[in-house]
Each structure stands twice: as structure tokens, then as C-alpha cells.
Design an enzyme around this catalytic site. Structure first.
Site, PDB file in Angstrom:
ATOM      1  N   LEU A  73       0.682  -1.351   0.209  1.00 33.03           N
ATOM      2  CA  LEU A  73       0.030   0.209   0.019  1.00 33.03           C
ATOM      3  C   LEU A  73       0.995   1.333   0.125  1.00 33.03           C
ATOM      4  CD1 LEU A  73      -1.888  -2.142   1.507  1.00 33.03           C
ATOM      5  CD2 LEU A  73      -3.485  -0.176   1.846  1.00 33.03           C
ATOM      6  N   LYS A 105       8.666 -12.834  -4.659  1.00 36.41           N
ATOM      7  CA  LYS A 105       9.301 -13.845  -5.544  1.00 36.41           C
ATOM      8  C   LYS A 105      10.201 -14.777  -4.103  1.00 36.41           C
ATOM      9  CE  LYS A 105      12.053 -14.394  -9.546  1.00 36.41           C
ATOM     10  NZ  LYS A 105      13.442 -13.637  -9.318  1.00 36.41           N
ATOM     11  N   TYR A 145       1.061  10.270 -10.109  1.00 42.17           N
ATOM     12  CA  TYR A 145       0.402   9.243  -9.291  1.00 42.17           C
ATOM     13  C   TYR A 145      -0.311   8.254 -10.250  1.00 42.17           C
ATOM     14  CZ  TYR A 145      -2.843   7.461  -5.916  1.00 42.17           C
ATOM     15  OH  TYR A 145      -3.689   6.421  -5.051  1.00 42.17           O
ATOM     16  N   LYS A 149       0.948   4.582 -10.802  1.00 41.01           N
ATOM     17  CA  LYS A 149       0.231   3.260 -10.511  1.00 41.01           C
ATOM     18  C   LYS A 149       0.070   2.240 -11.694  1.00 41.01           C
ATOM     19  CE  LYS A 149      -0.945   3.763  -5.997  1.00 41.01           C
ATOM     20  NZ  LYS A 149      -0.589   2.850  -4.969  1.00 41.01           N
ATOM     21  N   ARG A 186      -8.270  15.620   1.045  1.00 35.79           N
ATOM     22  CA  ARG A 186      -9.357  15.017   0.579  1.00 35.79           C
ATOM     23  C   ARG A 186     -10.651  15.528   1.146  1.00 35.79           C
ATOM     24  NH1 ARG A 186      -6.443   8.863   0.215  1.00 35.79           N
ATOM     25  NH2 ARG A 186      -5.387   9.723   2.419  1.00 35.79           N
TER      26      ARG A 186
HETATM   27  P1  NAD Z   1      -2.017   7.134   3.176  1.00 35.18           P
HETATM   28  O1  NAD Z   1      -1.058   8.387   2.754  1.00 35.18           O
HETATM   29  O2  NAD Z   1      -2.292   7.473   4.537  1.00 35.18           O
HETATM   30  O3  NAD Z   1      -1.081   6.058   3.479  1.00 35.18           O
HETATM   31  C1  NAD Z   1       0.170   5.635   2.887  1.00 35.18           C
HETATM   32  C2  NAD Z   1       1.275   5.215   3.339  1.00 35.18           C
HETATM   33  O4  NAD Z   1       2.402   4.716   2.771  1.00 35.18           O
HETATM   34  C3  NAD Z   1       1.691   6.233   4.457  1.00 35.18           C
HETATM   35  O5  NAD Z   1       1.703   5.488   5.867  1.00 35.18           O
HETATM   36  C4  NAD Z   1       3.181   6.742   4.076  1.00 35.18           C
HETATM   37  O6  NAD Z   1       4.057   6.945   4.938  1.00 35.18           O
HETATM   38  C5  NAD Z   1       3.775   5.092   3.242  1.00 35.18           C
HETATM   39  N1  NAD Z   1       4.612   5.324   2.453  1.00 35.18           N
HETATM   40  C6  NAD Z   1       4.469   6.335   1.443  1.00 35.18           C
HETATM   41  N2  NAD Z   1       5.888   6.108   0.518  1.00 35.18           N
HETATM   42  C7  NAD Z   1       6.351   5.149   1.213  1.00 35.18           C
HETATM   43  C8  NAD Z   1       7.711   4.759   0.908  1.00 35.18           C
HETATM   44  N3  NAD Z   1       8.429   4.870  -0.414  1.00 35.18           N
HETATM   45  N4  NAD Z   1       8.381   3.688   1.891  1.00 35.18           N
HETATM   46  C9  NAD Z   1       7.300   3.102   2.812  1.00 35.18           C
HETATM   47  N5  NAD Z   1       6.210   3.965   3.139  1.00 35.18           N
HETATM   48  C10 NAD Z   1       5.691   4.853   2.199  1.00 35.18           C
HETATM   49  O7  NAD Z   1      -2.842   6.700   2.117  1.00 35.18           O
HETATM   50  P2  NAD Z   1      -4.083   5.813   2.036  1.00 35.18           P
HETATM   51  O8  NAD Z   1      -5.213   6.517   1.835  1.00 35.18           O
HETATM   52  O9  NAD Z   1      -4.011   5.065   3.467  1.00 35.18           O
HETATM   53  O10 NAD Z   1      -3.712   5.112   0.836  1.00 35.18           O
HETATM   54  C11 NAD Z   1      -3.101   3.444   0.833  1.00 35.18           C
HETATM   55  C12 NAD Z   1      -2.780   3.067  -0.479  1.00 35.18           C
HETATM   56  O11 NAD Z   1      -4.103   2.867  -1.296  1.00 35.18           O
HETATM   57  C13 NAD Z   1      -2.097   3.709  -1.585  1.00 35.18           C
HETATM   58  O12 NAD Z   1      -1.151   2.974  -2.345  1.00 35.18           O
HETATM   59  C14 NAD Z   1      -3.140   4.481  -2.454  1.00 35.18           C
HETATM   60  O13 NAD Z   1      -2.493   4.603  -3.524  1.00 35.18           O
HETATM   61  C15 NAD Z   1      -4.214   3.610  -2.499  1.00 35.18           C
HETATM   62  N6  NAD Z   1      -5.369   4.183  -2.736  1.00 35.18           N
HETATM   63  C16 NAD Z   1      -6.067   4.974  -1.690  1.00 35.18           C
HETATM   64  C17 NAD Z   1      -7.395   5.557  -1.732  1.00 35.18           C
HETATM   65  C18 NAD Z   1      -7.996   6.312  -0.848  1.00 35.18           C
HETATM   66  O14 NAD Z   1      -9.084   6.832  -1.212  1.00 35.18           O
HETATM   67  N7  NAD Z   1      -7.861   6.451   0.251  1.00 35.18           N
HETATM   68  C19 NAD Z   1      -7.826   5.336  -3.163  1.00 35.18           C
HETATM   69  C20 NAD Z   1      -7.117   4.720  -4.016  1.00 35.18           C
HETATM   70  C21 NAD Z   1      -5.965   4.349  -4.043  1.00 35.18           C
END
Ligand code: NAD
Length: 309
Positions: A73, A105, A145, A149, A186
Site C-alpha cells: 500500500l 518472489k 500518481y 500506479k 481529500r
Molecule cells: P496514506 O497516505 O494514509 O498511506 C500511505 C502510507 O504509505 C503512509 O503511511 C506513508 O507514510 C507510506 N509510504 C509512502 N511512501 C512510502 C515509501 N516509499 N516507503 C514506505 N512507506 C511509504 O494513504 P491511504 O489513503 O491509506 O492509501 C493507501 C494506498 O491505497 C495507497 O497505495 C493509495 O494509492 C491507495 N488508494 C487509496 C485511496 C483512498 O481513497 N484512500 C484511493 C485509491 C488508492
């Protein structure tokens, strides 16, 4: 079962941590806290089931012992965050996903990639099925982004095809719930906090653009079901009920008893006008559909933000 959750200190990741700990699993979180917070997982810090590794998924690091499931994530997720961290976002989607696939893997585990509805860009088809290839501006500001993705999905599919790595891709649509950050840009946390302070709501464009919102408990149910399948093609997980920004603003104002007005600002570049998942595949493959209405979910999140004020 031993589960690695990258981005586990973030909004959705930390709810997944709660779920797998409750299931009796061992959970390892890798997070660099670029947008996450330790307080999201503070309740598990003393648990023997839980390990927190503060590290960037783009760096090479070892995870000792066996792993059965990797939920990838890690990624800045809100437009506000990924526009502030454009290079980090692209590195995480590319190098970070590559590292996680290599670990998957090596450990002969399964990896679930948290992808996004943003792969559809500003869609020309409505609602969006997984077979729609999207309409993305590859050099626009959101491309870091969206294209990141899309690359992560392509790499994940390539590992599945070439090495037979067991992978799963979940295209997450807008999700809301407890533990969102007030300032993450958001719409739901922004509106709620403006309502609780009785400040005018910031609305981009004329507010007639639509989004669909999935409550976090439904999202966790969808993701964890996907993690159990051997289905390798992308699956949309989101709530198909569609609302205009003006409708969401009114619902939140009513619940917070706010009589503040609206402040209209220009639409950000490449902002999608409509977004709604077709969830037929999630229904068929996962036996999943969302249960929590926006009305119920909003009440719960508003209470949570109220308690935090
Ligand atoms: P968030 O920002 O709350 O969580 C993302 C987490 O990833 C954070 O804790 C951040 O510190 C960590 N992170 C980012 N880059 C990193 C790296 N290089 N190494 C280690 N940790 C790292 O966001 P979220 O809303 O919880 O989203 C989680 C996932 O779900 C993401 O991949 C996001 O693209 C996907 N997503 C979320 C939504 C939504 O509506 N919340 C919608 C579509 C996709």
C-alpha cells in the site's frame, strides 16, 4: 500467517493491520512515515504479533523469516500529497513495487498491489469497468500518481506472467473513514473540519463533479477477500453510489449543524469530472459489495473528528 503491510502506518494500511492482528496473524509494517503516522498503529506497538520497520520501500532491505502475504500500500495517496512529493511518488510506484515483487518472489508469497481508480484518469466511459484502459495525461501534474500506479500494475502483471508470482491488483476507489488526516486535501476530511469550525466549504469548480465514496470497513472487507483469491486481473473495489460535491457538502453541513457558505475555487488541472466503479467483478470473484451507506459512514467519521478536536 505472517503478513507484510507496506504503508501500514497510513489510513487504509493501519485498518488492515488491525484486521490481520485480530485474525491472529503476525504483522510486519514497513513505512517511512512520509504521509503516515505512528499513532495509527500505536495500539499494537507492544504486541508480540507486531513489528514496525521504519524504512523506505525504495531502499533494499531484508525481512527475516517467512512471509505469506504482502499488501503493498505504500504510496502518497491524496492529490495534495502526491503533488507535494512527485518524485517520491514515482520512485515508490516503480522502485518500491519492484522491491516488493522481488521479496514476494524470494519468499514465494503472494502480493496484493493497492492500485487506484486514478488509472482510469478522466474517464470517457461511465461507470468504469476493469476492461476500460483509461484516459490519462502522461505529462500532467497528476501523472506522477496515475502513471506511477499504471506502471506498478504493469510490473505486477509482468512478474505474474514471467515468474508465476501470485499477484492480485485491487483498484481502490475513493475511501473515507477514521484516521484520515485533516490536512490531506481529500474532500471528506476537508469538509468535516470546515463544518466543525463553521468555516466556508472549499469547493473546486461548480461542485457538480461526482465521486463515489467507500467506507473504510467495506474497503478492508474487499481487500482482505481479494488477498484470499488466486485471481490475478485487476478488481475494482469501491462504492458505486455517486454524489456531487455539492450533495456531499450539504450532507456534512446538516450532520454538523453548520450554516457556513461555500467558497468556489477553479478546478485543478486534469481533475476527473465523474468517477464511479462498476463492481460486477468484485461481486462475482469476491462475493463482495459495500454495505455502509454514506449517511452512516459520515456520522461515524464526524464523531471521530469531533473527539479529536
Ligand atoms: P496514506 O497516505 O494514509 O498511506 C500511505 C502510507 O504509505 C503512509 O503511511 C506513508 O507514510 C507510506 N509510504 C509512502 N511512501 C512510502 C515509501 N516509499 N516507503 C514506505 N512507506 C511509504 O494513504 P491511504 O489513503 O491509506 O492509501 C493507501 C494506498 O491505497 C495507497 O497505495 C493509495 O494509492 C491507495 N488508494 C487509496 C485511496 C483512498 O481513497 N484512500 C484511493 C485509491 C488508492
Amino acid at each position: 500467517m505472517r503478513v507484510l503491510i507496506t504503508g501500514g502506518a497510513g489510513f487504509i494500511g493501519s485498518h488492515l493491520v488491525d484486521y490481520y492482528i485480530q485474525q491472529g496473524c503476525e504483522v510486519v509494517v514497513v513505512d517511512n512515515f512520509i504521509t503516515g503516522r505512528e499513532e495509527n498503529v500505536a495500539q499494537h506497538l507492544t504486541s508480540k504479533q507486531f513489528t514496525l520497520i521504519k524504512s523506505d520501500v525504495c531502499d533494499t532491505f531484508e525481512i527475516e523469516g517467512e512471509l505469506h502475504l504482502i499488501l503493498h500500500l505504500a504510496s502518497p495517496a491524496s492529490p495534495f500529497d502526491y503533488l507535494r512529493y512527485p518524485i517520491e511518488t514515482m520512485r515508490t510506484a516503480s522502485l518500491g513495487t519492484h522491491n516488493m515483487l522481488e521479496i514476494t518472489k524470494a519468499k514465494q508469497a503472494k502480493m496484493l498491489l493497492a492500485s487506484t481508480s486514478e488509472v482510469y484518469g478522466d474517464p470517457e466511459e461511465h461507470p468504469q469497468t476493469e476492461d476500460y484502459w483509461g484516459n490519462v495525461n502522461p505529462v500532467g501534474p497528476r501523472a506522477v500518481y496515475d502513471e506511477g500506479k499504471r506502471f506498478a500494475e504493469a510490473l505486477t502483471a509482468a512478474y505474474n506472467r514471467k515468474y508465476g508470482v501470485n499477484t492480485c491488483i485491487v483498484r481502490i476507489f475513493n475511501t473515507y473513514g477514521e484516521r484520515m488526516r485533516e490536512g490531506d486535501g481529500r474532500v471528506i476530511p476537508a469538509f468535516i473540519n470546515q463544518a466543525l469550525r463553521n468555516e466556508p466549504f472549499t469547493i473546486f469548480g461548480d461542485g457538480t463533479q461526482t465521486r463515489s465514496f467507500c467506507y473504510v470497513s467495506d474497503m478492508i472487507d474487499g481487500i482482505t477477500r481479494a488477498a484470499k483469491t488466486d485471481y490475478n486481473l485487476p478488481i475494482n473495489v469501491g462504492n458505486p453510489m455517486e454524489y456531487t460535491m455539492l450533495e456531499v457538502a450539504e450532507m456534512i453541513k446538516e450532520k454538523c449543524e453548520s450554516d457556513a457558505g461555500n467558497k468556489f475555487l477553479p478546478l485543478p488541472e486534469d481533475d476527473p469530472k465523474r468517477r464511479k466503479p462498476d463492481i460486477s467483478r468484485a461481486r462475482d470473484v469476491l462475493g463482495w459489495e459495500p454495505k455502509v451507506t454514506l449517511d452512516t459512514g459520515l456520522k461515524s467519521v464526524i464523531d471521530w473528528f469531533r473527539r479529536k478536536m
